[in-house]
Each structure stands twice: as C-alpha cells, then as structure tokens.
Design an enzyme around this catalytic site. Structure first.
Site, PDB file in Angstrom:
ATOM      1  N   CYS A  16       0.785  -1.242   0.000  1.00 18.54           N
ATOM      2  CA  CYS A  16       0.000   0.000   0.000  1.00 18.54           C
ATOM      3  C   CYS A  16       0.811   1.283   0.000  1.00 18.54           C
ATOM      4  O   CYS A  16       0.716   2.085  -0.922  1.00 18.54           O
ATOM      5  CB  CYS A  16      -0.935   0.008   1.210  1.00 18.54           C
TER       6      CYS A  16
ATOM      7  N   HIS B 208      -1.497   6.403   2.271  1.00 16.35           N
ATOM      8  CA  HIS B 208      -1.505   5.424   3.354  1.00 16.35           C
ATOM      9  C   HIS B 208      -1.349   6.218   4.656  1.00 16.35           C
ATOM     10  O   HIS B 208      -0.466   7.058   4.760  1.00 16.35           O
ATOM     11  CB  HIS B 208      -0.342   4.430   3.195  1.00 16.35           C
TER      12      HIS B 208
ATOM     13  N   ASP C 179      -4.309   0.349  -5.769  1.00  9.10           N
ATOM     14  CA  ASP C 179      -2.888   0.527  -5.443  1.00  9.10           C
ATOM     15  C   ASP C 179      -2.044  -0.676  -5.857  1.00  9.10           C
ATOM     16  O   ASP C 179      -0.851  -0.553  -6.093  1.00  9.10           O
ATOM     17  CB  ASP C 179      -2.668   0.896  -3.962  1.00  9.10           C
TER      18      ASP C 179
END
Length: 521
Positions: free
Chosen positions: A50, A104, A300
């Site tokens: 991520c 993130h 992602d």
C-alpha cells in the site's frame, strides 16, 4: 472553466471485474464506468504494497526515488520535497479533497495524509475505520472473532455502518457542496475493500454460491520459483480463522474448502465495493457534474487468491502488481449528454448483468504515469520528465503521459510508435512496466512480506512487457539505497503467450543477457 477530477482509488483490487473478462464477479457499476471510459488492460503498480505504491503514483516517482519500500518514512523528509498530484492541482487553482484511504495513513504521509501540502481541507476518515481489525465477525459458535473471512450484519456493526459506506456518504455530501461553488475540484475517494479483513454486508454472499467457486488455476508453489520470490502471507495467518487451521509455515497450503471461502469473500467484497462506486457515480449525475468531471478508477496493487500457493500482495507476480485502470473523460471517451440524460444510473448487482465484452487498450502502462496523464487530461502543463537523479527536484515525473493512447483511434495506436519519448520506460519503442519488491533473505521468513528498510538485503526488480515478465533478485544495501546488479541471487522469466499464469520459470534455461541490459538501463 476547467474540468473537475474524481479520482477513485481502491485498496488491493486486482482486475476481477466483468469489464476485464471475469466471468464470476458481479460488478455492474464499475463495468458501466468502463463502457464509458478508456480502459487499460495492462496497468501495473510499481510495488505491490500500500504505502510505497500510493506514494509512488501520488508523487509520480518510483520507489527508488521516494525511498519508501516499507511504511516508516515520509518522503519529504527522507528523500526529497516532491510535489504530489493533488498538490499540483491545488497550486493550479483546484479545491483538493481527500475522503477515505488515499495516502496510506501514518508516518509515510506525515500522520496528516500530507495535509496541508496536498489538500485544501483536512482529509476525511470514516469514524468506523478504527474497528476494521476488531472482533466483529460472528463465528459458528455465536462468538465474535477477528477473522479473514468476515461477512457481517451491518446493523450489528459499530454505528450500524461500515467505513466505505461512510466514505461514499461523505463524498456525496461534498459533491453537493461543490456543485454550488464555482471552483474546480479534485476529489480523491479511497475505498478500503477488498483489503483484508474481507468484511462486507453478508447479503453479498448470495451472489456467489460456494459450489460455483473454484480454486485458483495454479494453487501450487511452482517448482522453479526461487524461494526469494515467494511471499509467505503472514498477514492472513494472523487472523483468527486462519490461525485455527494451524497451517505450516511458509508454504502452507490452506485447505481447499477454506481457499474457496476466501475467493468467495473476495468476490463478495468486490461486489460490495461496486455498489459504493455505483452510488458515488450516480450522485455525480444527480448534481449535474458528469459532463464536466474526469473520473479515474484504479487500485494501489492486486492480491493473490491462491495462485502459486500464495495469498495477499507482497510479490512481483502479475496477480499482485496488475491493477484496473480506466479514465472517463467527458466529450473524449463518450460524447457529451443532454441535461436530463444519465451517464451513470445506479445498477443493482443483484439484478441482470450488463454482459459486457471487455475492450481494453493492451499497451503496458504504469501507475507512476497517472500524474502526468491527469495533468494533461485536465489541460494543465505536464510536469517535466525527471532528470536521472531528481532528489533535489520538487516537480518532475518519472512516468510518462499516456493520453496519446486516447486521441488516436484504436487502430492507429497499434501502428504508432507507442509514444516513447522517455528512455527510462521504452526499449525499441516497446512500453515496459517496472515493479520491484524487497526481501530480507533468500528464503521465506516471518518478515519476508513486509521487511523494514533496515532489514532489506535483496531487491527484486521486474520488467513487464506485453510478451514477458523478467525479474532479477539482486543484493541491496539499505544504508545507501544501492542495488548491486553484479550480485544476482535469483531470476525469473515467464513468457506470457505460453505461460499466462507465470507458473513455468524459464530463467535458468534461457539466454537473457539482452533483457539484463534493459533492466540496467
């Protein structure tokens, strides 16, 4: 006037969508968006985890330039003060807004989702996000667990809702506010599902009777897979239901019936996500902005569903790096419509499917190209291509705009020279996607999936073209961020045409010095 941007980013979504040819999944709203969009069927993330992937495409720089391979540093401090895509739009007069998981969270975005640099107002996070990993899954015994497979009764959940539902509601609220303002907007909406835990409203299970769910076509660890390339899926082993299976480390395997349940719940989570995307796009119609808003939809990175005996992301396999990518551009990918005509009517996944024939542009593209592509689509100046070393350059991109694939008719694109003005990406005019993944050791261990920077000893550099994937696993020094291509630990080579699932590594019985030269370039 300028054009608005709605940027939809999904967590851990591989292209299991009807518009990508998946025959089981019910994803009518995303398929409808695809039918009005330019769809790229060969789009790849730069690292299948991520934070590194998001920081890479939001800054338009590769992980070797952001120096983020884990979750524990903020690029502006640790690498260079790079401008982000939303920051660039903000500096060009846009109101920029973030809803849900876009950056993130945590140190990798300065505990603020990079506010105030990237966003005009503080980002919105759903209040129920904090319960994601709590014991909210009811077991057969009636007790609550923190499971991987977690269909729920939403009325029993904290606040009677789920995070993605809250994000959709907030995004719709913002659209209603934005329609009254004259200012252009860049609205990013980040959905959590199908990221684990696979926690979604239980009615979506009805779409996927277990007897219709198969195992992965190749649920075994390939015989010639180098051990350094394997990811031991430690994150799912920590969930209560997987823990109870007492599966051996690192290769497993999980019992067949449980593999089917994971696959079933991933599909169900995708259909739940599809309804949220459908409600959001329907609201864009409601507020009358579908004619003046570009919609981008991507993820992602992907997620393994048992292929190669692997689960989760954390690898260089296509199932982990390949993502859906589509751009709806009013007047370009569809003609403008009259006031009352709807472009995105909400479609019920429990109703009839669209029966779409997938049509995507097959050119290999990278997420690092999102920044220059969106800038060009919005009519902004395209950020310059980065020099070879760009730590000191605030605004530049290591991707290349892919808008030239839109303008040309499909046939002409095939004949064109694939638009390669960027030496980094193109060899013999052939588009290439680069991905990479770090490892702490040559054999799978507890931190192989997510090594911290200080523990990285090997970097797997991957090159994906339309014809093959070539990967070299080389020595890496985390103290000075240097890869040693003289120190090759292992390699992989898969030919797409004869081995689409990447099961038969022919690295050791092929001469590939020309490929090695390319990956060094």
């Amino acid at each position: 006037d300028g054009i608005n941007v709605l940027f939809i980013i999904v967590d851990d979504l591989r292209p299991v969508l009807g518009c990508y040819g998946d025959e089981i999944v019910k994803s009518p709203n995303i398929d409808q968006l695809a039918s009005r969009s330019m769809v790229f069927s060969n789009a790849y993330a730069q690292q299948a985890v991520c934070a590194p992937s998001r920081v890479s495409f939001l800054t338009g720089r590769r992980p070797d330039t952001t120096r983020l391979y884990d979750f524990y540093s903020y690029w502006r401090v640790h690498a260079g003060n790079y401008s982000t895509m939303p920051q660039y739009f903000k500096e060009n007069g846009y109101m920029t807004l973030s809803v849900g998981k876009v950056f993130h969270p945590g140190v990798s975005s300065n505990y603020s989702d990079d506010y105030p640099y990237s966003w005009s107002v503080p980002p919105f996070h759903p209040s129920t996000e904090k319960y994601e990993n709590d014991k909210t899954c009811r077991g057969k015994d009636g007790k609550l667990y923190a499971n991987l497979v977690c269909p729920v009764d939403v009325t029993e959940m904290p606040s009677g809702t789920l995070p993605d539902m809250q994000s959709t509601e907030e995004a719709i609220r913002l659209l209603n506010v934005l329609k009254t303002k004259k200012q252009k907007f860049f609205l990013a909406v980040g959905y959590h599902k199908p990221h684990i835990p696979l926690r979604y409203p239980q009615e979506f299970l009805k779409l996927y009777p277990l007897e219709n769910i198969t195992l992965a076509p190749d649920p075994w660890v390939p015989e010639k897979l180098p051990s350094v390339a394997y990811n031991p899926w430690t994150d799912i082993r920590q969930r209560d239901d997987v823990k109870a299976l007492n599966v051996s480390f690192p290769y497993g395997p999980l019992p067949d019936d449980f593999q089917r349940q994971i696959r079933q719940s991933y599909y169900a989570a995708v259909s739940y996500l599809d309804t949220q995307v459908g409600l959001l796009l329907n609201a864009l119609d409601d507020v009358g902005l579908s004619n003046s808003t570009i919609v981008v939809f991507t993820a992602d990175h992907g997620w393994s569903l048992g292929e190669h005996g692997e689960w989760a992301k954390y690898s260089n396999f296509d199932v982990a790096t390949r993502v859906p990518l589509m751009f709806y551009v009013p007047g370009v990918t569809t003609s403008f419509v009259s006031e009352r005509e709807r472009i995105f009517p909400y479609l019920d996944p429990f109703g009839l499917g669209l029966g779409l024939v997938p049509q995507g542009n097959k050119k290999v593209v990278e997420l690092v190209s999102l920044f220059p592509t969106l800038a060009e689509l919005a009519g902004l100046q395209i950020p310059p291509v980065c020099p070879e070393s760009s730590f000191h350059v605030a605004l530049c991109t290591e991707g290349t705009s892919i808008v030239h694939y839109f303008n040309a008719s499909r046939e002409r694109v095939e004949e064109e020279k694939n638009g390669c003005d960027d030496a980094y990406r193109c060899f013999n005019e052939e588009p290439v996607a680069f991905s990479q993944y770090p490892r702490p050791a040559d054999t799978p261990q507890w931190n192989s999936d997510k090594p911290k920077l200080k523990d990285i000893r090997i970097m797997g550099y991957s090159m994906r073209t339309i014809d093959y994937r070539y990967t070299v696993w080389v020595g890496f020094n985390p103290n000075n961020f240097s890869a040693d291509f003289e120190d090759v630990h292992a390699g992989e080579l898969y030919i797409v045409e004869t081995d689409p699932n990447q099961d038969y590594n022919i690295y050791n019985n092929t001469s590939h010095s020309s490929l090695f030269k390319k990956i060094l370039a």
